[in-house]
Design an enzyme around this catalytic site. Structure first.
Site, short mmCIF file in Angstrom:
data_model
loop_
_atom_site.label_atom_id
_atom_site.label_comp_id
_atom_site.label_asym_id
_atom_site.label_seq_id
_atom_site.Cartn_x
_atom_site.Cartn_y
_atom_site.Cartn_z
N HIS A 1 66.16 -5.75 -5.73
CA HIS A 1 66.42 -6.99 -5.00
C HIS A 1 65.23 -7.33 -4.10
CE1 HIS A 1 70.62 -6.41 -6.21
NE2 HIS A 1 70.81 -7.67 -5.89
N GLY B 1 80.98 -13.50 -1.20
CA GLY B 1 79.82 -13.06 -1.96
C GLY B 1 78.99 -12.05 -1.19
N THR B 2 79.26 -11.90 0.11
CA THR B 2 78.55 -10.92 0.93
C THR B 2 78.98 -9.52 0.51
OG1 THR B 2 78.67 -12.48 2.77
CG2 THR B 2 78.05 -10.22 3.29
N THR B 3 78.02 -8.64 0.24
CA THR B 3 78.36 -7.28 -0.14
C THR B 3 78.35 -6.39 1.10
OG1 THR B 3 76.04 -6.85 -0.69
CG2 THR B 3 77.48 -7.54 -2.48
N LEU C 1 72.77 -22.09 5.70
CA LEU C 1 71.34 -22.36 5.63
C LEU C 1 70.54 -21.19 5.04
CD1 LEU C 1 70.74 -24.20 9.03
CD2 LEU C 1 71.06 -25.20 6.75
N LYS D 1 67.28 -8.18 1.60
CA LYS D 1 68.66 -7.73 1.40
C LYS D 1 68.94 -6.56 2.32
CE LYS D 1 71.96 -6.23 -2.16
NZ LYS D 1 73.00 -7.15 -1.65
N GLY E 1 77.01 -19.02 6.33
CA GLY E 1 75.65 -18.69 5.91
C GLY E 1 75.03 -19.88 5.20
#
Length: 277
Positions: free
Chosen positions: A166, A110-112, A13, A170, A11
């Site tokens: 957010h 860090g991706t949820t 960019l 998202k 991810g």
């Protein structure tokens, strides 16, 4: 001298990915060795140039597994195992994490969007492989402090609701950070928000998402927001509010680099920044 930690950013960019690339390049003890991104028309171009920085000698690729395979092979000649920092999409994060472990690359996620069954599967897989990794819903030290305060306050209040706000790009709701906060509050084993009236919704979803513990989670998505969370406790004659605001994504980079530096010493997957600080 210990060699630099090889880091692949997935991810690269995206909003968070560009911050991670910059932090890695400026860290002094980490080396950017891979940049994965599926933005159309960007494959083969230098990631630094695409970000408006200098030429970093790392080309953007959309081939996730091919990149990890190449990095895994080259890292065999280093005394540091490579690390994957992933800020991509909930639909692919499980496979990305599992693939990184399979290639001997420490995942820093860090991706949820991972559910409890997926986390259990990945933890078991990483333990069998003796490969440390970290799933971090939020890399902010301030958020960790809020979560600890919320867990402490939950001992004294029986009524609480959580609100997370957010940006409108998202994909998942509620956020992984909000779910993690609720889980920490629920560790007490108590129930929250005992019904006082026979409640109903004239518009479905008005009262937010209801967890088995009775906690309700509310999600807002608006342009102009970055990442924000409130936990509001209520009792007779008072309310107690905890709030954390992320003003800029650079706030997460200290936590990202801390995790990259520590993940190599782990033997299994851990969940939450509080496990590392």
């Amino acid at each position: 001298m210990t060699s630099q930690i090889p880091v692949v950013v997935a991810g690269a960019l995206g909003r968070m990915g560009t911050e991670v690339v910059t932090a890695v390049v400026n860290s002094g003890d980490c080396e950017l060795v891979g940049a994965i991104d599926n933005t159309p028309g960007k494959e083969g171009f230098d990631v630094g140039v695409e970000m408006g920085l200098k030429d970093l000698g790392v080309a953007v690729t959309a081939d996730f597994e091919g990149c990890l395979c190449a990095v895994s092979q080259s890292a065999r000649n280093s005394d540091q195992r490579a690390v994957l920092v992933d800020f991509t999409h909930p639909s692919v994060v499980f496979e990305h994490t599992r693939t990184a472990i399979a290639y001997g690359i420490h995942p820093v996620i860090g991706t949820t969007g991972l559910n409890s069954d997926q986390l259990s599967d990945l933890t078991e897989f990483s333990t069998k492989a003796s490969m440390g990794g970290a799933v971090i819903p939020n890399f902010s030290v301030g958020m960790v402090l809020l979560q600890q305060a919320a867990a402490a306050a939950a001992r004294f209040y029986n009524n609480a609701e959580l609100i997370e706000l957010h940006h409108n790009c998202k994909a998942d709701a509620p956020s992984g950070t909000c779910i993690k906060t609720a889980e920490l509050m629920e560790d007490l084993g108590k129930s929250f928000n005992q019904a006082e009236v026979d409640e109903y919704e004239s518009l479905s979803g008005s009262r937010g998402g209801l967890r088995e513990s009775g906690l309700r989670l509310h999600s807002l998505r608006l342009p102009g927001l970055v990442a924000h969370q409130e936990v509001i406790f209520g009792a007779l004659g008072e309310t107690y509010t905890l709030r954390h605001d992320t003003i800029d994504r650079s706030a997460y980079m200290a936590g990202v680099l801390l995790t990259v530096r520590k993940v190599g010493s782990l033997k299994q997957l851990v969940y939450g920044l509080e496990r590392l600080i």
